[in-house]
Design a protein around this motif. Structure first.
Motif, PDB file in Angstrom:
ATOM      1  N   TRP A 178     -26.787 119.554  83.144  1.00  0.00           N
ATOM      2  CA  TRP A 178     -28.030 118.814  83.377  1.00  0.00           C
ATOM      3  C   TRP A 178     -27.773 117.527  84.153  1.00  0.00           C
ATOM      4  O   TRP A 178     -28.556 117.152  85.027  1.00  0.00           O
ATOM      5  N   SER A 179     -26.643 116.840  83.872  1.00  0.00           N
ATOM      6  CA  SER A 179     -26.322 115.621  84.623  1.00  0.00           C
ATOM      7  C   SER A 179     -26.054 115.934  86.084  1.00  0.00           C
ATOM      8  O   SER A 179     -26.490 115.210  86.982  1.00  0.00           O
ATOM      9  N   LYS A 180     -25.319 117.046  86.334  1.00  0.00           N
ATOM     10  CA  LYS A 180     -25.094 117.440  87.722  1.00  0.00           C
ATOM     11  C   LYS A 180     -26.398 117.791  88.413  1.00  0.00           C
ATOM     12  O   LYS A 180     -26.620 117.444  89.582  1.00  0.00           O
ATOM     13  N   ARG A 184     -31.737 113.892  92.514  1.00  0.00           N
ATOM     14  CA  ARG A 184     -31.898 112.533  93.029  1.00  0.00           C
ATOM     15  C   ARG A 184     -31.466 112.447  94.490  1.00  0.00           C
ATOM     16  O   ARG A 184     -32.112 111.799  95.324  1.00  0.00           O
ATOM     17  N   LEU A 185     -30.374 113.132  94.828  1.00  0.00           N
ATOM     18  CA  LEU A 185     -29.901 113.137  96.208  1.00  0.00           C
ATOM     19  C   LEU A 185     -30.899 113.818  97.139  1.00  0.00           C
ATOM     20  O   LEU A 185     -31.193 113.336  98.242  1.00  0.00           O
ATOM     21  N   LYS A 204     -29.381 116.577  87.715  1.00  0.00           N
ATOM     22  CA  LYS A 204     -30.121 115.337  87.964  1.00  0.00           C
ATOM     23  C   LYS A 204     -29.572 114.621  89.194  1.00  0.00           C
ATOM     24  O   LYS A 204     -30.337 114.088  90.014  1.00  0.00           O
ATOM     25  N   TYR A 205     -28.254 114.603  89.358  1.00  0.00           N
ATOM     26  CA  TYR A 205     -27.662 113.959  90.530  1.00  0.00           C
ATOM     27  C   TYR A 205     -28.067 114.675  91.816  1.00  0.00           C
ATOM     28  O   TYR A 205     -28.414 114.034  92.818  1.00  0.00           O
ATOM     29  N   VAL A 206     -28.065 116.000  91.784  1.00  0.00           N
ATOM     30  CA  VAL A 206     -28.456 116.761  92.967  1.00  0.00           C
ATOM     31  C   VAL A 206     -29.931 116.542  93.286  1.00  0.00           C
ATOM     32  O   VAL A 206     -30.317 116.359  94.454  1.00  0.00           O
ATOM     33  N   ASN A 215     -33.977 111.431  97.618  1.00  0.00           N
ATOM     34  CA  ASN A 215     -33.709 110.347  98.563  1.00  0.00           C
ATOM     35  C   ASN A 215     -33.634 110.859  99.996  1.00  0.00           C
ATOM     36  O   ASN A 215     -34.116 110.207 100.934  1.00  0.00           O
ATOM     37  N   VAL A 255     -19.002 116.288  81.877  1.00  0.00           N
ATOM     38  CA  VAL A 255     -20.266 116.222  82.591  1.00  0.00           C
ATOM     39  C   VAL A 255     -21.012 117.516  82.356  1.00  0.00           C
ATOM     40  O   VAL A 255     -20.514 118.610  82.672  1.00  0.00           O
TER      41      VAL A 255
END
Length: 324
Positions: free
Chosen positions: A32-34, A40-41, A36-38, A44, A29
């Motif tokens: 950048w993927s981490k 997005r969280l 993006k997840y943060v 929301n 991972v």
């Protein structure tokens, strides 16, 4: 035999008892993927907080509006009927002038609200009349489905004759007449449709009819023949019709008809308690029970008798049909 076993024991064992480990691939991972997840969280969470804030503000605004309405009604009742807590104490001229000023403000606000409501209903009626002149029926249905729910908004400032009790009867009659003209125009459009009746549009129309009926509403419904038209077009199972009406639509119409009968009988009962009578409302009650409902029951009985014996027995034996 012993020599052969020794010979076999000297042979090196070629079979490895330990199983080989499978090669496992692990997904790496990236940073950048981490991120993006943060993100997005967080997005929301922020949207949920914004929705919660809007809900709290809407509830607070509704409470403030209700408190304003209660103060208006309290001031009018206190001025008209008199406040018993002040009956024994003398009232000065300044206090009397202050109460008169407050009453004038309340009455002016009621009148302003009623006039705005009348003008808005007149505009809506004209807008719907112009809308129905469009040749595209699908576009008309879509616009009406988006537009009609706002006529019965939950906002206390905008709801038919509610919270304008202190205005004169002439203005009330104008608002009532315009409001039912809107519903009559929509009903005429629905009845002209030759295909399946649009379920959502019919529900929106009955939502406009979902009122706390008073005597003036019964009179206008009687004048425009709403009850007879809706009963024949949407409720009756014995009238011949070229239109296709779903069972859900019939149930919606039946629930409105049942509520209308309940309010009609309630108004008549209250008039009897007050030792008053309204001939129009009483005639409406006799017409509904002695003609619409009685004729429907007779027609259903004749229809049942005209069925073959086998079909009639099957209908009577089904447990689901016994409920009805």
């Amino acid at each position: 035999i012993i020599e052969e076993d020794e010979h076999l024991s000297s042979v090196p064992i070629l079979i490895n008892a330990q199983p080989k480990k499978r090669i496992s691939f692990q997904r790496q991972v990236s940073g950048w993927s981490k991120a993006k997840y943060v993100l997005r969280l967080l997005r929301n969470t922020m949207q949920a907080c914004i929705r919660f804030k809007k809900l709290i503000l809407a509830k607070r605004q509704t409470k403030e509006i209700h408190s304003i309405e209660s103060n208006l009604n309290r001031l009018i009742d206190a001025f008209v009927y008199g406040d018993f807590s002040k009956s024994t104490t003398p009232i000065t001229n300044e206090e009397k002038k202050f109460e008169l000023d407050e009453l004038c403000q309340c009455m002016s606000r009621y009148y302003e609200r009623a006039v705005i409501r009348l003008i808005t209903y007149q505009f809506i009626h004209k807008f719907i009349q112009n809308l129905l002149e469009i040749n595209d029926q699908n576009r008309i249905i879509i616009i009406l489905n988006l537009y009609l729910p706002h006529l019965r908004n939950s906002n206390i400032e905008w709801s038919y004759l509610e919270n304008i009790q202190a205005i004169n009867n002439q203005l009330k009659e104008q608002i009532t007449s315009t409001y039912y003209s809107i519903i009559k125009t929509i009903l005429s459009f629905i009845l002209k449709l030759k295909t399946l009746k649009p379920k959502l549009l019919v529900q929106n129309m009955f939502n406009l009819l979902n009122l706390s009926y008073e005597s003036i509403d019964i009179i206008y419904l009687n004048q425009n023949q709403f009850c007879e038209t809706l009963f024949v077009s949407f409720i009756s199972f014995t009238k011949d019709s070229n239109h296709i009406i779903s069972l859900d639509t019939k149930l919606t119409a039946y629930n409105w008809f049942r509520f209308y009968i309940f309010k009609l009988c309630e108004i008549i009962q209250l008039d009897q308690i007050k030792s008053t009578s309204n001939k129009i409302i009483e005639k409406q009650q006799q017409y509904i029970f002695n003609k619409l409902i009685l004729n429907e029951m007779k027609s259903l009985k004749q229809l049942k008798q005209s069925l073959p014996i086998d079909v009639e027995q099957d209908i009577d034996q089904e447990p689901e049909n016994r409920k009805y």
